[in-house]
Design a protein around this motif. Structure first.
Motif, PDB file in Angstrom:
ATOM      1  N   LEU A  55       7.635 -16.041  28.593  1.00 44.68           N
ATOM      2  CA  LEU A  55       6.520 -16.984  28.471  1.00 44.68           C
ATOM      3  C   LEU A  55       5.231 -16.322  28.918  1.00 44.68           C
ATOM      4  N   GLN A  56       4.140 -16.835  28.380  1.00 44.69           N
ATOM      5  CA  GLN A  56       2.819 -16.482  28.912  1.00 44.69           C
ATOM      6  C   GLN A  56       2.128 -17.765  29.369  1.00 44.69           C
ATOM      7  N   CYS A  57       1.587 -18.552  28.424  1.00 44.53           N
ATOM      8  CA  CYS A  57       0.979 -19.807  28.874  1.00 44.53           C
ATOM      9  C   CYS A  57       2.035 -20.835  29.245  1.00 44.53           C
ATOM     10  N   GLY A  58       3.227 -20.699  28.696  1.00 42.14           N
ATOM     11  CA  GLY A  58       4.318 -21.592  29.065  1.00 42.14           C
ATOM     12  C   GLY A  58       4.309 -22.946  28.382  1.00 42.14           C
ATOM     13  N   PHE A  59       3.381 -23.146  27.457  1.00 44.21           N
ATOM     14  CA  PHE A  59       3.290 -24.465  26.837  1.00 44.21           C
ATOM     15  C   PHE A  59       4.443 -24.708  25.857  1.00 44.21           C
ATOM     16  N   CYS A  60       4.868 -23.651  25.178  1.00 44.30           N
ATOM     17  CA  CYS A  60       5.965 -23.784  24.219  1.00 44.30           C
ATOM     18  C   CYS A  60       7.320 -23.752  24.904  1.00 44.30           C
ATOM     19  N   CYS A 118       5.516 -19.925  19.084  1.00 44.65           N
ATOM     20  CA  CYS A 118       4.904 -19.494  20.333  1.00 44.65           C
ATOM     21  C   CYS A 118       3.687 -18.673  19.927  1.00 44.65           C
ATOM     22  N   ARG A 119       2.522 -19.035  20.423  1.00 41.96           N
ATOM     23  CA  ARG A 119       1.313 -18.322  20.030  1.00 41.96           C
ATOM     24  C   ARG A 119       1.003 -17.167  20.975  1.00 41.96           C
ATOM     25  N   CYS A 120       1.725 -17.089  22.090  1.00 39.55           N
ATOM     26  CA  CYS A 120       1.364 -16.078  23.094  1.00 39.55           C
ATOM     27  C   CYS A 120       2.227 -14.822  23.075  1.00 39.55           C
ATOM     28  N   THR A 121       3.536 -14.994  23.037  1.00 40.86           N
ATOM     29  CA  THR A 121       4.406 -13.877  23.408  1.00 40.86           C
ATOM     30  C   THR A 121       4.730 -12.917  22.277  1.00 40.86           C
ATOM     31  N   LEU A 146      -1.225 -23.061  21.496  1.00 43.78           N
ATOM     32  CA  LEU A 146      -0.256 -24.113  21.195  1.00 43.78           C
ATOM     33  C   LEU A 146      -0.668 -25.453  21.787  1.00 43.78           C
TER      34      LEU A 146
HETATM   35  S1  FES Z   1       3.927 -18.936  25.884  1.00 42.08           S
HETATM   36 FE1  FES Z   1       2.083 -19.768  25.123  1.00 42.08          FE
HETATM   37  S2  FES Z   1       2.738 -20.669  23.277  1.00 42.08           S
HETATM   38 FE2  FES Z   1       4.504 -19.698  23.977  1.00 42.08          FE
END
Ligand code: FES
Ligand code: FES
Lengths: 162, 803
Positions: free
Chosen positions: A101-106, A138-141, B203
């Motif tokens: 995870l990065q932002c952890g939202f997903c 997931c938009r971050c990882t 997201l």
């Molecule tokens: S960790 Fe940010 S959208 Fe998956």
């Protein structure tokens, strides 16, 4: 406005009753009525998977289900993954160690899909993992670390309890 | 007092680093993996009501009337808002360039589909959305201006009547002897390119809860703010309020990538709160709103480029002409994306002469926003295509072409033609590393074999720069103000010896709280658990900006080390008094304040802090009982640009080399990524796992931009891609997992030698994939010049070739 309906459901082992408008989505009920805000909303139209929860053991997208459809069902959400004493589930541990995870939202949504996968396929191949997660965003990882997290979680779950 | 920042990990006050430079687990993660992190939509305040916004269905129309009466009468509706309120209570939106915007709710006319027209606050979001259906707006449609070229023509219908035309900005920057170089060159290559709109799409969409306290006229906003202090200052200006009456609390948020947006939603909820007697008003942008009216869209570009090249492959000049379609207004700093390429205009190459002919044009589309990379990714795509075109014509291998033009490693710091200074780099080493990883020669043989079998396989090799540590001085040419962006931290040690760091930015995904924790645990010789990072609102935080322009990792490192050093000076005095020596005789090592000549005389940092707080009798006379220190870091040596916009702006220049092998299926236009290798050099890696995650995440966004993602408007200015069914984000099936290598060329200019690394591979991936696609298409005699290279677009191109 249609009359409100009474529903009963179980979430993470706890029984709830709620009175909801027929149009209320399942995710709005979980988050707004029951206060289970760990399930997130990324698109509200069934594409991103952020809102995924387990309903009677199956991963469902709670943004495109109605709360009234939940009547009588048994749910698991991210809040139910760690033990009640706070001990993290192997999937959660794996995500931390493998940087899933990065932002952890997903993350809560992914974890619910992964839980379903590993319950059915304890030792999945990479292709099986990709198939199970291919409908989530997931938009971050860039997904690599999520894949590694699943592999590691599977290993942890398969290892004999020490 | 001047600060000597530690240049490398060896300069830290420890015998051997335990945390910094190690891939330690993130302190953020336990909360995140259990769903406990407080994203904005998780918060409910007493008396809170919910906002819904009515958006324009027209791209261009005059508003004849708005009738809110039916909506206001709906059971549960608490307040309604229109452009009239905005006109009465606020200033028009701040724009860059200035004067190209309106109010947050449309007043005279609407200028894009999705523009906010009216808003409602109600006791539930469901009721608020019901109320939108009861708002009666009468529009008089006007012909929309959708095509950038027509919009830029003299005599075009206008987006803003008060301007002479739709040209928001036009300027030619000339650096060096450009005309002469083109005249003298052995070869000149010219080509045009198109980059279609893409954007951030974190997201989590934007969300905010606003309160306007009518008693003392204070504003309080909680929200998914990327730059809370900056937003707060903007609100004070917008509502003509003293800035210390505006309090902004950033919540952790689900990504931003520059495109979180939120200015309009914040102002609308504030005014609704004012109308609702100060009740908190929550607005959670939904995904379709984000896609059509949020901070979602960036880089709508039409390029013409030419390069002057000598027989030996040396590039002597680069000319780039850009028409950038900014959409309806210049709000939200989208225009900065067209200026930022000046920070790395000539890429990794020693091209001495260059010219940038830049035009920003207004059309009836969503105003452009920033997006990760802030503008160079399309520019790099153009530059690298030109390098390949030249290489091919000269019969040079693309890798060799680049090697011949690299800035040599011994020339740093190096000032590029457009004025920015690159701190350090080893471009050839990165290229060599990638070629070795890939087994380049063998790969070329495989390509030959594939071609012999009629397969369309291609290889792209591309090196780029990631300008790091953004500074406003890069953007003064389009009207931004200020030089230097402070990033501060307050570090406090309590009576139990535990350390707390107060910062002004919220969690966003980059792992910066972990970096702060690592640095402080290292500096004071404690465990990670002994350090906690907390968020302060804009009124109580030290000066700060937050993430943006690949700056925060470097900036917060400087701040933490500065504060730690200040704090150590105080603690040292306490120890000196205790041991009856001079402060110069005391040093900090491994968490102990020791008398240099008598190492047994030592006092732990924790005890020194406790003495300060609890034993005034032991306090030196010039020390106050406060084991705390604040430091704000800013990049040194920044000044105003010269008359051609040349300036040392971005402090660091990270470098990456990507090698991609693709196969194009001529029957479907599908691109398959067969192999992918990356060598990445962003100087010292404070937490290598953070950096690797950034690289991989940015590869995914690069793949999305190059092959899948695209905002499509029809001729009426209607957005055809307003859902995730139509705006295609990459999934696990489309994203390659490149083999990655890390090179480390430390920055001589930054604390510990780290370079900005947050934007990462998005600078390189699109250029590399497009080079590979064009290599694959070579035998067909066609060239892909438009991004995204979607199956449809490539298929048509290939059909055109064989037809
Ligand atoms: S960790 Fe940010 S959208 Fe998956
Ligand atoms: S929020 Fe349910 S699928 Fe996106």
């Amino acid at each position: 406005m249609a009359a409100k309906r009474d529903i009963r459901l179980t979430v993470n082992g706890v029984a709830y009753e709620a009175t909801v408008e027929p149009r209320m989505t399942l995710v709005d009920m979980l988050r707004g009525e029951l206060g289970l805000t760990g399930t997130h909303v990324g698109c509200e139209h069934g594409v991103c998977g952020a809102c995924t929860v387990l309903m009677d053991g199956r991963a469902v997208r709670s943004c495109i289900m109605l709360a009234v459809q939940a009547d009588g069902a048994d749910f698991m959400t991210i809040e139910g993954l760690a033990s009640r004493e706070g001990e993290l589930h192997p999937i959660q541990q794996a995500f931390i160690e493998e940087r899933g995870l990065q932002c952890g939202f997903c993350t809560p949504g992914f974890m619910m899909s992964i839980l379903e996968l590993l319950q059915e396929t304890p030792d999945p191949t990479d292709d099986e993992i990709k198939d199970a997660l291919g409908g989530a965003i997931c938009r971050c990882t860039g997904y690599e670390s999520i894949l590694k997290s699943v592999r590691s979680a599977a290993k942890k779950l398969l290892a004999p309890a020490s | 007092m001047t600060f000597e920042f530690p240049k490398s990990l060896d300069d830290l006050p420890i015998s051997s680093p335990k945390w910094v430079g190690k891939p330690v687990n993130r302190v953020e993660d336990p909360q995140l993996v259990t769903g406990k992190t407080e994203f904005i939509d998780n918060i409910t305040l007493p008396g809170m009501v919910h906002c819904a916004i009515l958006h324009s269905p027209h791209a261009h129309a005059r508003i004849k009337s708005i009738d809110m009466s039916r909506a206001a009468a709906l059971l549960g509706v608490v307040a309604t808002l229109t452009g009239e309120d905005a006109e009465r209570w606020s200033r028009p939106m701040y724009t860059t360039p200035q004067g190209w915007g309106g109010y947050v709710l449309a007043t005279d006319k609407v200028r894009f589909v999705g523009e906010p027209v009216a808003a409602v606050a109600a006791t539930s979001r469901y009721i608020a959305e019901d109320a939108l259906e009861l708002i009666d707006v009468e529009y008089e449609p006007i012909d929309p201006i959708v095509d950038a070229f027509s919009a830029a023509q003299p005599g075009s219908p206008k987006v803003f009547e008060e301007h002479d035309d739709n040209i928001m900005y036009q300027r030619v920057f000339t650096w060096g002897e450009v005309d002469e170089s083109f005249q003298k060159a052995d070869h000149v290559y010219k080509e045009s390119f198109r980059w279609n709109r893409v954007g951030a799409n974190p997201l989590e969409t934007f969300g905010v809860i606003s309160e306007w306290d009518l008693v003392d006229d204070t504003l309080t906003c909680r929200g998914a703010f990327q730059t809370a202090s900056f937003m707060a200052m903007g609100r004070a200006a917008t509502f003509r309020l003293p800035s210390n009456k505006v309090r902004f609390i950033a919540q952790p948020h689900g990504g931003s990538f520059g495109g979180k947006g939120g200015g309009r939603g914040t102002d609308i909820t504030l005014m609704l709160s004012r109308k609702a007697a100060g009740r908190p008003v929550k607005w959670i942008e939904d995904r379709m709103e984000y896609l059509s009216s949020g901070g979602s869209q960036a880089w709508d570009r039409h390029y013409e480029a030419s390069i002057a090249v000598n027989d030996d492959g040396t590039v002597t000049a680069l000319r780039v002409k850009l028409l950038d379609d900014m959409g309806a207004t210049a709000e939200g700093f989208g225009a900065t994306g067209a200026v930022k390429p000046m920070a790395s205009f000539t890429g990794c190459y020693a091209i001495p002469n260059a010219e940038y002919d830049l035009t920003l044009v207004a059309t009836n589309k969503l105003p452009a926003s920033p997006y990760r990379g802030m503008g160079p990714p399309p520019h790099n795509f153009v530059l690298e295509q030109m390098m390949d075109i030249a290489a091919r014509d000269l019969g040079l291998d693309p890798a060799e072409m680049r090697r011949r033009n690299f800035i040599p490693a011994d020339q740093f710091p190096y000032i590029i033609a457009s004025g920015n200074e690159y701190d350090s780099g080893e471009y050839e080493a990165a290229l060599d590393k990638v070629l070795e990883m890939a087994g380049y020669e063998q790969l070329r043989r495989e390509q030959e074999e594939a071609r012999a079998q009629g397969r369309h396989v291609g290889i792209g090799v591309v090196s780029t720069i990631e300008p790091g540590v953004f500074d406003w001085n890069a953007y003064t040419v389009i009207g931004t103000q200020g030089i230097g962006i402070p990033e501060g931290v307050t570090v406090a040690i309590d009576t139990m010896g535990k350390i707390t760091a107060r910062v002004g930015f919220a969690l966003e995904g980059q792992g910066q709280y972990t970096v702060v924790t690592q640095l402080l645990a290292e500096y004071f010789g404690v465990e990670l658990e002994d350090v906690r990072v907390v968020l302060a609102d804009n009124l109580s935080a030290p000066p700060n900006f937050g993430p943006g322009g690949s700056r925060l990792g470097v900036a917060i490192t400087g701040a933490v080390l500065g504060a730690a050093q200040r704090l150590t000076e105080k603690l040292t005095k306490v120890a000196a008094k205790l041991f009856e020596v001079q402060p110069e005789d005391v040093e900090l090592l491994d968490g102990m304040l020791r008398v240099k000549s008598v190492p047994e005389s030592q006092l732990s940092v924790a005890n020194a802090a406790a003495i300060m707080l609890n034993r005034s009798d032991m306090l030196p006379p010039d020390v106050d009982p406060s084991p705390q220190a604040t430091f704000a870091w800013t990049a040194p040596g920044r000044v105003e640009p010269d008359e051609q916009g040349r300036v040392k702006s971005y402090l660091t220049a990270a470098n990456a080399c990507h090698l991609v092998m693709v196969e194009v299926d001529p029957d479907t236009g599908q691109v398959e990524i067969l192999k992918y290798y990356i060598a990445d050099d962003c100087g010292t890696r404070l937490n290598p796992a953070n950096v690797e995650g950034m690289v991989q995440g940015a590869v995914a966004q690069g793949v999305g931009a190059t092959l899948l993602e695209e905002y499509v408007y029809d001729d009426d200015g209607q957005l055809l891609t307003a859902s995730f069914m139509d705006y295609l984000l990459p999934t696990i099936h489309e994203v390659p997992f490149p083999e990655k290598a890390a090179l480390v060329t430390p920055s001589p200019f930054t604390p510990l030698g780290a370079k900005g690394a947050g934007e990462s591979a998005i600078h390189t991936t699109p250029a590399a994939i497009m080079c590979a696609i064009n290599d694959a298409l070579l035998p067909l005699g066609v060239r892909a010049k438009e991004v995204p290279a979607s199956p449809n677009r490539l298929w048509k191109l290939i059909q055109g070739a064989s037809g």
